[in-house]
Design an enzyme around this catalytic site. Structure first.
Site, short mmCIF file in Angstrom:
data_model
loop_
_atom_site.label_atom_id
_atom_site.label_comp_id
_atom_site.label_asym_id
_atom_site.label_seq_id
_atom_site.Cartn_x
_atom_site.Cartn_y
_atom_site.Cartn_z
N ASN A 10 2.54 8.26 -3.98
CA ASN A 10 1.33 7.76 -3.31
C ASN A 10 1.45 8.13 -1.84
O ASN A 10 2.21 7.52 -1.10
CB ASN A 10 1.25 6.24 -3.49
CG ASN A 10 0.09 5.63 -2.70
OD1 ASN A 10 -0.74 6.36 -2.16
ND2 ASN A 10 0.05 4.31 -2.64
N LYS A 12 -0.64 7.82 0.45
CA LYS A 12 -1.38 6.90 1.33
C LYS A 12 -2.21 7.71 2.34
O LYS A 12 -2.69 8.78 2.00
CB LYS A 12 -0.41 5.91 1.98
CG LYS A 12 0.42 5.17 0.92
CD LYS A 12 1.20 4.00 1.46
CE LYS A 12 2.00 3.35 0.32
NZ LYS A 12 2.74 2.17 0.76
N HIS A 96 -4.07 -1.26 -5.39
CA HIS A 96 -2.88 -1.24 -4.54
C HIS A 96 -2.89 -2.44 -3.59
O HIS A 96 -3.96 -2.85 -3.13
CB HIS A 96 -2.81 0.07 -3.76
CG HIS A 96 -1.48 0.28 -3.11
ND1 HIS A 96 -1.16 -0.30 -1.91
CD2 HIS A 96 -0.37 0.95 -3.53
CE1 HIS A 96 0.10 0.02 -1.60
NE2 HIS A 96 0.59 0.78 -2.57
N GLU A 98 -2.30 -2.68 -0.57
CA GLU A 98 -2.95 -2.42 0.72
C GLU A 98 -4.47 -2.54 0.59
O GLU A 98 -5.15 -2.99 1.51
CB GLU A 98 -2.51 -1.05 1.25
CG GLU A 98 -1.06 -1.11 1.74
CD GLU A 98 -0.23 0.15 1.53
OE1 GLU A 98 -0.80 1.23 1.32
OE2 GLU A 98 1.01 0.03 1.56
N GLU A 168 4.56 -3.74 -7.67
CA GLU A 168 4.94 -3.47 -6.29
C GLU A 168 4.99 -4.78 -5.51
O GLU A 168 3.96 -5.27 -5.04
CB GLU A 168 3.92 -2.53 -5.64
CG GLU A 168 3.81 -1.18 -6.31
CD GLU A 168 3.30 -0.12 -5.35
OE1 GLU A 168 3.92 0.95 -5.30
OE2 GLU A 168 2.30 -0.36 -4.63
N GLY A 174 7.32 -0.32 2.09
CA GLY A 174 7.45 0.25 3.43
C GLY A 174 8.39 -0.52 4.34
O GLY A 174 8.42 -0.31 5.55
N SER A 214 9.91 0.80 -1.47
CA SER A 214 11.14 1.36 -0.88
C SER A 214 12.07 2.00 -1.91
O SER A 214 13.29 1.90 -1.81
CB SER A 214 11.88 0.28 -0.07
OG SER A 214 11.06 -0.19 0.99
P1 13P Z 1 7.12 2.69 -0.05
O1 13P Z 1 7.82 3.53 -1.08
O2 13P Z 1 6.86 3.40 1.22
O3 13P Z 1 7.77 1.36 0.11
O4 13P Z 1 5.65 2.40 -0.68
C1 13P Z 1 5.53 1.94 -1.96
C2 13P Z 1 4.10 1.96 -2.33
O5 13P Z 1 3.30 1.19 -1.82
C3 13P Z 1 3.66 2.98 -3.30
O6 13P Z 1 2.36 2.73 -3.73
#
Ligand code: 13P
Length: 251
Positions: A10, A12, A96, A98, A168, A174, A214
């Site tokens: 992803n 982003k 997601h 976010e 997640e 992150g 992560s």
């Molecule tokens: P990270 O791997 O940067 O923690 O992000 C995970 C994520 O949100 C994948 O959709």
């Protein structure tokens, strides 16, 4: 029960079109012939076509990061399932954290998007996961239960079998803090129990549940060795082809 693992990047809101094409080319070069794991990359909308071109002829599949549930019309800023389908998109990330945190995504909109994606033969990656406050407040199970039941409401077992679920935990995204492999597996087993109640054991056993948060080359092997961790949804580490490859084929 053996489920084929699925690793998706992803990206982003990262990459210009040049950067996306270059990254996709690099990903195809390092993992493009992998066939025992499903691999996908999910760039920003504007880079989907360039990435489609860059991964052509490889086993890497294209994914989008969101979709709108309506077919067409006055929905400024939104992109439909048919639009994604028309440029070769296979997977679509839905719900997601976010999107939930910053853009008002709810279990209800996740459900609408999942149904629309399935109707258009896109494969949904339905994201669920608790915040740190919810976990510490003992609400984790209730939150995940509502996300899974809400997201899959009114969906048939045959359609559910086409979906991927991504667990997640928001506190691991992150942050560099990964759920331990035991924490991840426990959550995945809990999610599969809900899927079993909804769709029966046979279907629930085929649905792949990815872990996201992560995930990196150095923790991927252990996470992916767990009984119910069927892949990964990768953020930061998906932005470097060698790191992504180290998760697709962890050493
Ligand atoms: P990270 O791997 O940067 O923690 O992000 C995970 C994520 O949100 C994948 O959709």
């Amino acid at each position: 029960m053996s489920r084929k693992k699925i690793i998706a990047g992803n990206w982003k809101m990262n990459t210009t079109v040049e950067e996306a094409a270059a990254l996709a080319k690099d990903v195809a070069a390092v993992v493009g012939s992998v066939s025992d794991v499903d691999v996908a990359v999910c760039p920003p909308y504007v880079n989907l076509m360039a990435v489609a071109e860059a991964i052509k002829g490889s086993n890497v599949k294209l994914g989008a990061q969101d979709v709108h549930w309506e077919a067409k019309g006055a929905f400024t800023g939104k992109v439909s399932c048919a639009m994604l389908k028309s440029i070769g998109v296979t997977y679509v990330i839905i719900g997601h954290s976010e999107q939930r945190q910053y853009f008002g995504e709810t279990n209800e909109t996740v459900n609408k998007k999942t149904k629309a994606a399935l109707a258009a033969s896109l494969l949904p990656i339905v994201c669920v996961g608790e915040t740190l406050d919810e976990r510490n407040g003992g609400k984790m199970d209730a939150v995940i239960d509502a996300q899974v039941r809400g997201g899959f409401e009114g969906i048939s077992a045959a359609d559910a079998a086409k979906c991927v679920v991504a667990y997640e935990p928001v506190w691991a995204i992150g942050t560099g803090v990964t759920a331990t492999s035991a924490q991840a597996n426990e959550a995945h087993i809990f999610i599969r129990k809900i899927l079993t109640e909804l769709f029966g054991k046979e279907t629930a056993d085929t649905i792949r549940i990815q872990y996201g948060g992560s995930m990196k080359p150095d923790n991927a092997k252990e996470l992916l060795s767990m009984s119910d961790v069927d892949g990964g949804l990768i953020g930061g580490a998906a932005l470097k082809a060698s790191d992504f490859a180290g998760i697709v084929q962890p050493k």
